[in-house]
Design an enzyme around this catalytic site. Structure first.
Site, PDB file in Angstrom:
ATOM      1  N   ASP A 212       0.825  -1.203   0.000  1.00 35.43           N
ATOM      2  CA  ASP A 212       0.000   0.000   0.000  1.00 35.43           C
ATOM      3  C   ASP A 212       0.864   1.261   0.000  1.00 35.43           C
ATOM      4  O   ASP A 212       1.860   1.335   0.731  1.00 35.43           O
ATOM      5  CB  ASP A 212      -0.869  -0.027   1.266  1.00 35.43           C
ATOM      6  CG  ASP A 212      -1.905   1.067   1.310  1.00 35.43           C
ATOM      7  OD1 ASP A 212      -2.834   1.033   0.497  1.00 35.43           O
ATOM      8  OD2 ASP A 212      -1.793   1.967   2.174  1.00 35.43           O
ATOM      9  N   GLU A 263      14.333 -15.362   1.296  1.00 36.26           N
ATOM     10  CA  GLU A 263      14.507 -16.427   2.292  1.00 36.26           C
ATOM     11  C   GLU A 263      13.530 -17.567   2.020  1.00 36.26           C
ATOM     12  O   GLU A 263      13.656 -18.648   2.577  1.00 36.26           O
ATOM     13  CB  GLU A 263      14.263 -15.887   3.706  1.00 36.26           C
ATOM     14  CG  GLU A 263      15.331 -14.917   4.191  1.00 36.26           C
ATOM     15  CD  GLU A 263      14.900 -14.172   5.455  1.00 36.26           C
ATOM     16  OE1 GLU A 263      13.858 -14.526   6.058  1.00 36.26           O
ATOM     17  OE2 GLU A 263      15.613 -13.215   5.823  1.00 36.26           O
TER      18      GLU A 263
END
Ligand code: GLC
Ligand code: CA
Length: 557
Positions: A212, A263
Site C-alpha cells: 500500500d 529467504e
C-alpha cells in the site's frame, strides 16, 4: 505454493509474471455470520466461485484489527485478524484451501502508516518527546511561541490537516487521516519491525504482498519545512527527492525486503501500489526490490483506441526495460468501477458524475458494460499480469450510495468536495433473492440497490451470455494460450486495437462506430456475440482469434 517447487526463480519463470490476480475486499465479499460485514468464513463458503473463475491468485485487502476509519487501511495490528472478520486460524484455513486449488495468496501490507490504535503508536504518545518509542513515528514540535501551530500548514490526502497535536504539545505527521500516523522510516527499528511482519506472513505460508502507498514511506523532513504549494508544484524538488513521495531512497527499503522475500522458496512476491508516472514506476520493479507495480494508466485512460494503443506501447516498452511483464488494472476498491466509467456519455468524467450524484454525465449501463467486457478481454490478452477487482466478473456498475450512508473519510473530511469510494465497495450480490442478495443473513454494511439482483451470481450462472461466463471462458482460454510475454501489433484500421501473441492468439477490439472486417481465422471468444457478423466485428467489442487455426466463425464454448 510455498516450498513446493525448488527451481522457480524470480527472474525466469516465477508464477506471478503473467498471472491473473483477483482482489477480494473482505468486508464486502461474503458474510458468514450474518452481522452485515463480510468475513473469512464467508470467503471460505464462496471458495467455489474463486475456483470456477480460474484465477491464479487472490489479493486480500486488509483484514487486520482496525477501527475502519479508512476501510481497514488503518491497521491496529499487522499480525492479527480483526475479530469481526475472523481469526488467524480461519485465515490459515483459507490460505490452505486456496493453495489446495492452486490459487496463491497475497496479503495487503500497509507500511506507510499504522492506525493510531497500534500499540507502538500508543506507546509513542505515552512515552513523550525524545523517547525511542516516539521516534518510531514522525513527531515534531510545533511553531509559534508555545508550539501551538503545526510544523507546516499541510493538508492530508484525506482532507484534514496533515499534522495533529498530541496532549504534550508535539505534533505527528499523517499523509492520510489523523487516525493513520506515518511511520518514521528514518528509524532502523521501523525497518526491523516490518521485516518481522514480512516473515510473520511468509512463515504462515502466504505467497506475497500488495504494498500500500509504496511511493510513501521514506521522507526528507528538514528543519525548515516547505509550504503546501511547494510540495504540490512539480519541479520544486529534483525528481526522486520530493520530501514526501516517490523518493529514490524508498528503493533501499525494498532491496532490504528483497533479502527477506528470498529467504522463501519460491521467493515471496510483492506488487507496488504507486500512483506515479510510468517512467518512475519502472524503479519499483527494476531496482532489485519489488516484483511488480500496478499499471494504472488504462484505469485512468478513456475509451479510445489511440489512448489504449499509446498506453500499451508505453507499458510494453517499460516492461521490456524492467525485464518484468506489465500489469493491467481497470478497477479496484479506490476507483469508480469501469463498467460505469465507460458508460458515461455526453461530456464530463466519473468525478462529475459522482459530484452530481449521478445526474451528469448520463450513465448508459448497456454501453458501459459492453465496453468494460471488451476492455477486460483486451487486457487479458496482453502479456503480463491482470489484476481483477471483486464484482467486475459480474459486470457490476458503481453504486450511487446516499450521502448519509457513506463511510469513506474522503467524503466526510473533504466536506463533500470529493464523494469517495463507497460505491465500488458495496457487498456483492450472490442470489437474486434473499437478504442482501445472498451476501449474508443480516443485511449489508453498505446499501445494495434493488437493481443489484440483476447482477446476482445465481442468475449469471444460468445465462451462458453473462459476464460471469465470459470471465470464466476468457480466463480458461488465457491459461491455455498464454506463452512468451511478446506482442506484435496488427494494423486493422482506424479505431481498432489488434495484436498477436505467440502461437497465433490474436485479440481485436473495435473502439469505433462502424463494423470492421476481421482476418480469416477461428473465433475463440467474443466479448459480445452480438458484435460478430459474417467476418466483421461490431463497435465496442473484442474478439479473440486463432490466426494459426482453420478459418471459421463459430465460437468455441
Ligand atoms: C491506498 C489504498 C486506499 C487507502 C490509502 C491509505 O491508496 O488503496 O484504499 O485509503 O492507501 O492507506
Ligand atoms: Ca460477518
Amino acid at each position: 505454493m510455498s516450498g513446493t517447487k525448488t527451481t522457480e526463480t524470480a527472474t525466469t519463470e516465477a508464477w506471478w509474471r503473467q498471472a491473473v490476480v483477483y482482489q477480494v475486499y473482505p468486508r464486502s465479499f461474503a458474510d458468514g455470520n450474518g452481522d452485515g460485514i463480510g468475513d473469512l468464513a464467508g470467503i471460505l463458503a464462496r471458495l467455489d466461485h474463486l475456483v470456477a473463475l480460474g484465477i491464479d491468485a487472490v489479493w486480500l485487502s486488509p483484514f487486520y484489527p482496525s477501527a475502519l476509519v479508512d476501510g481497514g487501511y488503518d491497521v491496529d495490528d499487522y499480525m492479527d485478524v480483526d475479530p469481526r472478520i475472523g481469526t488467524l486460524d480461519e485465515l490459515d484455513r483459507l490460505v490452505a484451501a486456496l493453495h489446495a486449488h492452486g490459487i496463491r495468496v497475497l496479503v495487503d501490507l500497509v507500511p506507510n502508516h499504522s492506525s493510531d490504535r497500534h500499540e507502538k503508536f500508543r506507546a509513542a504518545v505515552a512515552a513523550g518527546p525524545g523517547s525511542p518509542e516516539r521516534d518510531l513515528y514522525v513527531f515534531r514540535d510545533g511553531r509559534g511561541e508555545h508550539g501551538e501551530l503545526p510544523p507546516a500548514e499541510w493538508s492530508s490526502l484525506m482532507g484534514d490537516p496533515a499534522w495533529t497535536q498530541v496532549p504534550d504539545g508535539q505534533w505527528y505527521l499523517h499523509l492520510f487521516t489523523k487516525e493513520q500516523p506515518d511511520w518514521n522510516w528514518a528509524n532502523p527499528a521501523v525497518h526491523a519491525y516490518f521485516r518481522d511482519v514480512l516473515r510473520f506472513w511468509g512463515d504462515r505460508g502466504v505467497d506475497g504482498f500488495r504494498v500500500d502507498v509504496a511511493n510513501g514511506l521514506t521522507k526528507r523532513l528538514e528543519a525548515d519545512l516547505p509550504t503546501q504549494q511547494e510540495l504540490d508544484t512539480p519541479g520544486t524538488f529534483p525528481v526522486g527527492d520530493h520530501p514526501l513521495f516517490d523518493r529514490d531512497d524508498v528503493q533501499d527499503v525494498y532491496r532490504e525486503w528483497r533479502a527477506v522475500f528470498d529467504e522463501y522458496d519460491p521467493p515471496l512476491m510483492a506488487v507496488a501500489e504507486a500512483w506515479v508516472t510510468p517512467d518512475r514506476r519502472l524503479r519499483y520493479t527494476a531496482s532489485g526490490g519489488l516484483d511488480q507495480a500496478f499499471g494504472f494508466d488504462l484505469l485512468r485512460g478513456t475509451w479510445d483506441s489511440a489512448v489504449f494503443r499509446r498506453i500499451i506501447e508505453e507499458s510494453y516498452a517499460l516492461a521490456e526495460r524492467a525485464g518484468v511483464p506489465a500489469t493491467w488494472v481497470f478497477s479496484n476498491h479506490d476507483v469508480v468501477r469501469h463498467a460505469t466509467r465507460y458508460g458515461l456519455v455526453g461530456g464530463g468524467d466519473e468525478n462529475d458524475w459522482l459530484l452530481s450524484r449521478g445526474a451528469h454525465p448520463a450513465e448508459d449501463r448497456d454501453l458501459g458494460l459492453r465496453r468494460a467486457r471488451a476492455a477486460t478481454m483486451l487486457a487479458l490478452a496482453l502479456p503480463g499480469s491482470a489484476y481483477l477487482y471483486q464484482g467486475e466478473e459480474l459486470g457490476l456498475p458503481e453504486v450511487m450510495v446516499p450521502d448519509e450512508q457513506r463511510q469513506d473519510p474522503v467524503f466526510w473530511r473533504k466536506g463533500g468536495k470529493e464523494i469517495g469510494r463507497d460505491g465500488c465497495r458495496v457487498p456483492l450480490p450472490w442470489t437474486k433473492d434473499g437478504s442482501s442478495f445472498g451476501f449474508g443473513s443480516g443485511g449489508a454494511h453498505l446499501p445494495q440497490p434493488d437493481w443489484f439482483r440483476h447482477y446476482a451470481v445465481d442468475l449469471q450462472e444460468q445465462d451462458p451470455a453473462s459476464t460471469l461466463h465470459l470471465y470464466r471462458r476468457a480466463l480458461a482460454l488465457r491459461r491455455r494460450l498464454q506463452a512468451d510475454a511478446r506482442l506484435d501489433w496488427l494494423e486493422l484500421g482506424d479505431g481498432v486495437v489488434a495484436f498477436r501473441r505467440p502461437g497465433g492468439w490474436c485479440s481485436v477490439t473495435n473502439f469505433g462506430t462502424a463494423p470492421v472486417a476481421l482476418p480469416r481465422a477461428t473465433v475463440l471468444l467474443a466479448s459480445d456475440v452480438r458484435g460478430l457478423h459474417d467476418g466483421s466485428l461490431g463497435p465496442d467489442t473484442t474478439v479473440w482469434l486463432d490466426l494459426d487455426g482453420p478459418a471459421g466463425t463459430t465460437q468455441e464454448a
